[in-house]
Design a protein around this motif. Structure first.
Motif, PDB file in Angstrom:
ATOM      1  N   HIS A 136      57.592  33.503  59.167  1.00  0.00           N
ATOM      2  CA  HIS A 136      58.765  32.802  59.687  1.00  0.00           C
ATOM      3  C   HIS A 136      59.918  33.782  59.785  1.00  0.00           C
ATOM      4  N   ILE A 156      57.602  31.824  64.768  1.00  0.00           N
ATOM      5  CA  ILE A 156      56.564  30.851  65.056  1.00  0.00           C
ATOM      6  C   ILE A 156      56.149  30.889  66.523  1.00  0.00           C
ATOM      7  N   CYS A 190      48.530  32.303  55.172  1.00  0.00           N
ATOM      8  CA  CYS A 190      49.323  31.103  54.946  1.00  0.00           C
ATOM      9  C   CYS A 190      49.994  31.230  53.580  1.00  0.00           C
ATOM     10  N   THR A 207      57.372  34.030  53.998  1.00  0.00           N
ATOM     11  CA  THR A 207      56.609  32.803  54.173  1.00  0.00           C
ATOM     12  C   THR A 207      55.883  32.909  55.495  1.00  0.00           C
ATOM     13  N   THR A 240      53.480  31.937  58.772  1.00  0.00           N
ATOM     14  CA  THR A 240      53.467  30.794  59.688  1.00  0.00           C
ATOM     15  C   THR A 240      52.119  30.100  59.757  1.00  0.00           C
ATOM     16  N   GLY A 241      51.042  30.720  59.244  1.00  0.00           N
ATOM     17  CA  GLY A 241      49.721  30.159  59.508  1.00  0.00           C
ATOM     18  C   GLY A 241      49.441  30.248  61.002  1.00  0.00           C
ATOM     19  N   GLU A 290      49.021  25.156  58.331  1.00  0.00           N
ATOM     20  CA  GLU A 290      49.744  26.007  57.393  1.00  0.00           C
ATOM     21  C   GLU A 290      49.000  26.190  56.076  1.00  0.00           C
ATOM     22  N   HIS A 291      47.723  25.814  56.035  1.00  0.00           N
ATOM     23  CA  HIS A 291      46.957  25.856  54.796  1.00  0.00           C
ATOM     24  C   HIS A 291      45.672  26.669  55.007  1.00  0.00           C
TER      25      HIS A 291
END
Length: 251
Positions: free
Chosen positions: A170, A173, A197, A204, A206-207, A224-225
């Motif tokens: 981030h 995105i 992720c 952090t 973005t996945g 996001e996981h």
């Protein structure tokens, strides 16, 4: 050709954790008859770790030899990002191990991102292409995939699939949502984009890991996981392929 992408949290300098995640994903991908599995950027030791030089690996390290054996056991090729120590320099690298465990390609990131990467790593100086499952493939790493001239150059070399470890964070995105699919569509090749992720230090991620077909179609997409993506690449339809390269006019 069946492609697999692993999206997971950073091993955070725990090499056993990183190797175990890779082995488990390889086993699952192999059981689903994937030809290749792609892991994120600098998976070993983790993208945003302190003291990267002391945690770097040689291409013939015991850790990568362990993954070579895992690829052979799974009968599935593996692309893994790692901090490579070679020739007295440090590189942001990606290694492809074939389904028999043999190294097929080792690529060094050309477009180093931001002051941290530029201070840590030496830039790569060339593309790497190789054959797998009857197709011509190439490796790029993260920021590389955002530069259209690199994609165009690889397409001109007959590349049909780019395997891309990444550490996209981030607030960027737009990269997985817009840029990567557009690159695939504009140049008529598929892209497998493997991101992290969760969080790592002050980043952090973005996945949004994905497998994109040669017409920009999203074949598989993570949230996001943690996720293991599997998709079969479709044949390229000549009627749908972009003709931008042939049609481009300078003014």
């Amino acid at each position: 050709m069946r492609i697999a992408v692993w999206q997971g949290p950073s091993p955070a300098a725990d090499l056993e954790n990183g190797l175990s995640q890779a082995e488990a994903a390889l086993s699952a991908a192999g059981n689903m008859s994937a030809s290749v599995l792609v892991l994120p950027e600098i998976w070993l030791p983790g993208y945003n770790q302190p003291d990267i030089p002391s945690r770097s690996l040689a291409a013939d390290s015991a850790e990568l030899a362990r993954l070579s054996a895992a690829a052979r056991a799974a009968r599935c090729a593996l692309v893994i990002g790692y901090a490579e120590q070679a020739e007295g320099r440090l590189y942001n690298a990606a290694l492809c191990l074939g389904p028999d465990g043999t190294p097929l390609a080792n690529y060094r990131k050309i477009q180093l991102y931001g002051p941290r990467e530029q201070a840590l790593y030496s830039p790569g100086t060339g593309y790497v292409t190789f054959d797998l499952a009857g197709q011509t493939l190439a490796l790029l790493i993260c920021y590389d995939i955002e530069f259209a001239p690199h994609i165009k150059a690889l397409a001109a070399q007959g590349v049909s699939l780019i395997l891309c470890p990444t550490a996209n964070m981030h607030p960027f995105i737009h990269v997985p949502r817009v840029t990567v699919p557009a690159m695939a569509a504009s140049h008529g090749l598929a892209i497998a984009y493997a991101n992290y992720c969760g969080t790592e230090g002050n980043l952090t991620y973005t996945g949004g890991s994905q497998i994109i077909g040669p017409h920009g179609e999203i074949l598989a997409l993570a949230g996001e996981h943690p996720a293991l993506l599997i998709a079969d690449l479709p044949a390229r339809d000549p009627a749908r392929l972009s003709t931008q390269s042939a049609d481009f006019r300078t003014v």
